[in-house]
Design an enzyme around this catalytic site. Structure first.
Site, short mmCIF file in Angstrom:
data_model
loop_
_atom_site.label_atom_id
_atom_site.label_comp_id
_atom_site.label_asym_id
_atom_site.label_seq_id
_atom_site.Cartn_x
_atom_site.Cartn_y
_atom_site.Cartn_z
CE LYS A 125 9.04 -1.30 1.75
NZ LYS A 125 9.36 -1.32 0.31
P1 NAD Z 1 4.15 8.37 -3.01
O1 NAD Z 1 3.81 8.71 -1.62
O2 NAD Z 1 5.11 9.24 -3.77
O3 NAD Z 1 2.82 8.27 -3.91
C1 NAD Z 1 1.69 7.55 -3.56
C2 NAD Z 1 0.51 8.17 -4.31
O4 NAD Z 1 -0.65 7.34 -4.14
C3 NAD Z 1 0.12 9.56 -3.80
O5 NAD Z 1 -0.13 10.40 -4.93
C4 NAD Z 1 -1.18 9.32 -3.02
O6 NAD Z 1 -2.05 10.45 -3.02
C5 NAD Z 1 -1.76 8.17 -3.83
N1 NAD Z 1 -2.77 7.40 -3.13
C6 NAD Z 1 -2.79 6.96 -1.86
N2 NAD Z 1 -3.93 6.28 -1.62
C7 NAD Z 1 -4.62 6.27 -2.78
C8 NAD Z 1 -5.86 5.74 -3.18
N3 NAD Z 1 -6.64 5.07 -2.35
N4 NAD Z 1 -6.25 5.92 -4.46
C9 NAD Z 1 -5.47 6.62 -5.33
N5 NAD Z 1 -4.31 7.14 -5.00
C10 NAD Z 1 -3.89 6.98 -3.74
O7 NAD Z 1 4.66 6.86 -2.98
P2 NAD Z 1 5.51 6.07 -4.06
O8 NAD Z 1 6.93 6.09 -3.63
O9 NAD Z 1 5.15 6.52 -5.43
O10 NAD Z 1 4.98 4.59 -3.81
C11 NAD Z 1 3.77 4.12 -4.41
C12 NAD Z 1 3.81 2.61 -4.44
O11 NAD Z 1 4.98 2.21 -5.15
C13 NAD Z 1 3.91 1.93 -3.06
O12 NAD Z 1 3.23 0.70 -3.12
C14 NAD Z 1 5.40 1.69 -2.91
O13 NAD Z 1 5.67 0.64 -2.01
C15 NAD Z 1 5.74 1.33 -4.34
N6 NAD Z 1 7.16 1.46 -4.65
C16 NAD Z 1 7.78 2.67 -4.62
C17 NAD Z 1 9.15 2.72 -4.90
C18 NAD Z 1 9.89 4.02 -4.95
O14 NAD Z 1 11.09 4.00 -5.25
N7 NAD Z 1 9.25 5.15 -4.74
C19 NAD Z 1 9.86 1.55 -5.20
C20 NAD Z 1 9.18 0.33 -5.24
C21 NAD Z 1 7.82 0.31 -4.95
#
Ligand code: NAD
Length: 417
Positions: free
Chosen positions: A106
C-alpha cells in the site's frame, strides 16, 4: 470518528486473534505481522507559483509470499506510516481470502488534493512514480487507486514508469482508464463485492434482503456503488453520509439520484425530502444492514454499544476498532469483514492485470461473472472455516482462511537467508 486506535496495532491484533485457532509456529506468525519493507520519502515538487512543496509519501511492501505486492495509493492529509503499514497488511490477507496470486502492499501521500491544482497533482503523482520506479513492476509490486485517487492518477503513474523504463507495461498499475489499459467493471468492483457479500450473508443467515433497510457511511466510490447494487436487490437505502454529514429518510433515498445530487453539489447534505443527521447518528440507526464505506476507526468500542444494525458489511478498510469488534461479537451483530466485502476492487484489478499481460480484453459481463464466482467461493470457504472451527465471528474466519494460505505458500517455498 475516533482516531484512538492505531490501525497497524488493530491489524496485528486481528492476526493474533485468528492465529489462536491455527496450528502455526509463533515465529511464523510474528513474521506475518510486520511489513517486509517500507519506503518513506519526501517529494519535492514545484508548485504553480514557483515555490517548492514537500510531501511525505510511503510505500509499504508487507508480504510477497503469494505473488507480487498489490495495493492502492491514498492521497489524504491523515496518511501516516502506520496507516500505510496496516493497509498493506490487510491487502495480504484480502488477496489470500479471495485466493488471487498476490501479496500485499500500500502507498500514500500526505496531501489534501483539494488544496492543489490538477497540474500540481500531476507533478506530485509523477514525482512519487519516480521514487516508486525501482520498487514497482508488473511482476514486482502493482499499485492501484485508493481514497482520493482514481484513473487520472493511475494513468500518470503508468506513463511516468513506462517513459522512464522505455517500454510499455500497462500491468504495472491497475485502476487505469479504459482507454489506457483499464478493465471493464473496475470502477464498480468494490461496491459489487460489498453487495455480493451482503447478499450471501443474508442468505446464509436466513434473512431476506428484499425490503431490508440499509444505512451507508461514506458516499464515494465504494459506498455509492454498494448502495445502488444493494438497492437493486430490493433493499431500501434509508440513510447515506459523506464528510459533510448524513441524510435520512425512513421511506427510502434513491441511491442513484443522491449520487447525482452529490456529483452536482459536492455533498449529500441538503438532498430533498431528508432529515440531517450526524455521522454517529447514522452509524447507530436501527437498520437491517449498515455499510461503513468511509475510513478506518469509524466505529469504536463506545459507539459499538449503541449500534442497532443487525449486520455490518465493511466496504471501507478497517472501519471497526478491535474493541468495537469484541463488543459487536458479544452483542451478536454479524460483521462481514473488509478483507472479503471490499475485495472486489483488488479482484478486478487482478483481472485488469491478466488482461494487460495477455493484451486481450474481456467484456463487462465476463468480468462481473468471474468476480461473482470468486466472491461466492470465498464466502463459502469463510463459512466452512467459521463452522468447522466454531469461530467467534466472520472476521476471525476470514483471517483463519487467509493466514493458512499465506503460511502454506511460505512453507512450501522454504526460506532464503
Ligand atoms: P472515496 O474518496 O471515493 O469516498 C470516500 C467517502 O467517504 C467520501 O464520500 C467522503 O466524503 C466520505 N467520508 C470521509 N470521511 C467521512 C466521515 N468521517 N464520515 C462520513 N463520510 C466520510 O473513497 P473510496 O474509494 O470509496 O474508499 C472508501 C473506503 O473503501 C476506504 O476505506 C478504502 O480504503 C476502501 N476501499 C476502496 C476500494 C476502491 O476500489 N475504491 C477498494 C477497497 C477498499
Amino acid at each position: 470518528m475516533s482516531q484512538e486506535a492505531n490501525p497497524f496495532e488493530s491489524l496485528q491484533e486481528q492476526i493474533d486473534d485468528a492465529a489462536a485457532y491455527l496450528d502455526v509456529r509463533g515465529d511464523v506468525i510474528e513474521r506475518l505481522k510486520n511489513p517486509e519493507r517500507v519506503l518513506e520519502t519526501n517529494l519535492s515538487v514545484e508548485m504553480d507559483d514557483g515555490d517548492i512543496g514537500v510531501f511525505r509519501a510511503y510505500r509499504s511492501q508487507f508480504n510477497g509470499d503469494r505473488g507480487p505486492y498489490k495495493g492502492g495509493i491514498r492521497y489524504h492529509p491523515g496518511v501516516t506510516r502506520d496507516e500505510v503499514k496496516a493497509l498493506s497488511g490487510w491487502m495480504v490477507y484480502k488477496c489470500a481470502v479471495v485466493d488471487i496470486p498476490y501479496g500485499g502492499g500500500k502507498g500514500g501521500i500526505v496531501i489534501d488534493p483539494s488544496d492543489y491544482s490538477e497540474t500540481e497533482l500531476e507533478r506530485v503523482s509523477r514525482a512519487f512514480a519516480k521514487e516508486l520506479r525501482p520498487l514497482i513492476g508488473e511482476d514486482r509490486d502493482i499499485p492501484a487507486p485508493d481514497v482520493n485517487t482514481g484513473q487520472r492518477e493511475m494513468n500518470w503513474i503508468k506513463d511516468t514508469y513506462e517513459t522512464l523504463e522505455n517500454t510499455t507495461a500497462p500491468g504495472v498499475i491497475t485502476g487505469k482508464a479504459l482507454s489506457n489499459g483499464g478493465s471493464e467493471g473496475r470502477v464498480e468492483a468494490t461496491g459489487r463485492s460489498t453487495m455480493l457479500t451482503a447478499r450471501e450473508a443474508f442468505d446464509y443467515l436466513d434473512r431476506d434482503i428484499e425490503g431490508a433497510t440499509v444505512a451507508v457511511q461514506g458516499y464515494g466510490n465504494a459506498g455509492s456503488v454498494a448502495a445502488k447494487l444493494i438497492e437493486d436487490l430490493g433493499a431500501t437505502v434509508v440513510a447515506v453520509s459523506d464528510s459533510s454529514g448524513a441524510v435520512y429518510n425512513p421511506d427510502g433515498i434513491d441511491a442513484r439520484d443522491v449520487k447525482q445530487f452529490k456529483n452536482e453539489t459536492g455533498s449529500v447534505s441538503g438532498y430533498r425530502d431528508t432529515e440531517a443527521l450526524t455521522n454517529d447518528e447514522l452509524l447507530t440507526l436501527d437498520v437491517d444492514l449498515l455499510v461503513p464505506a468511509a475510513l478506518e476507526n469509524a466505529i469504536d468500542g463506545e459507539l459499538a454499544r449503541e449500534v442497532q444494525a443487525d449486520m455490518i458489511v465493511e466496504a471501507a478498510n478497517g472501519p471497526l476498532t478491535p474493541e468495537a469488534d469484541e463488543v459487536l461479537t458479544g452483542r451478536d451483530v454479524h460483521v462481514l469483514p473488509d478483507i472479503l466485502a471490499n475485495a472486489g476492487g483488488v479482484t478486478v484489478s487482478y483481472f485488469e492485470w491478466v488482461q494487460n499481460r495477455q493484451r486481450f480484453y474481456w467484456t463487462e459481463e465476463r468480468v462481473n461473472d468471474e468476480l461473482e464466482r470468486i466472491i461466492v467461493d470465498a464466502f463459502d470457504n469463510l463459512v466452512e472455516a467459521y463452522e468447522t472451527h466454531d469461530l467467534p465471528n466472520f472476521r476471525t474466519a476470514a483471517y483463519v482462511v487467509a493466514i493458512r494460505r499465506v503460511v502454506d505458500a511460505y512453507d512450501s517455498s522454504g526460506n532464503w537467508p
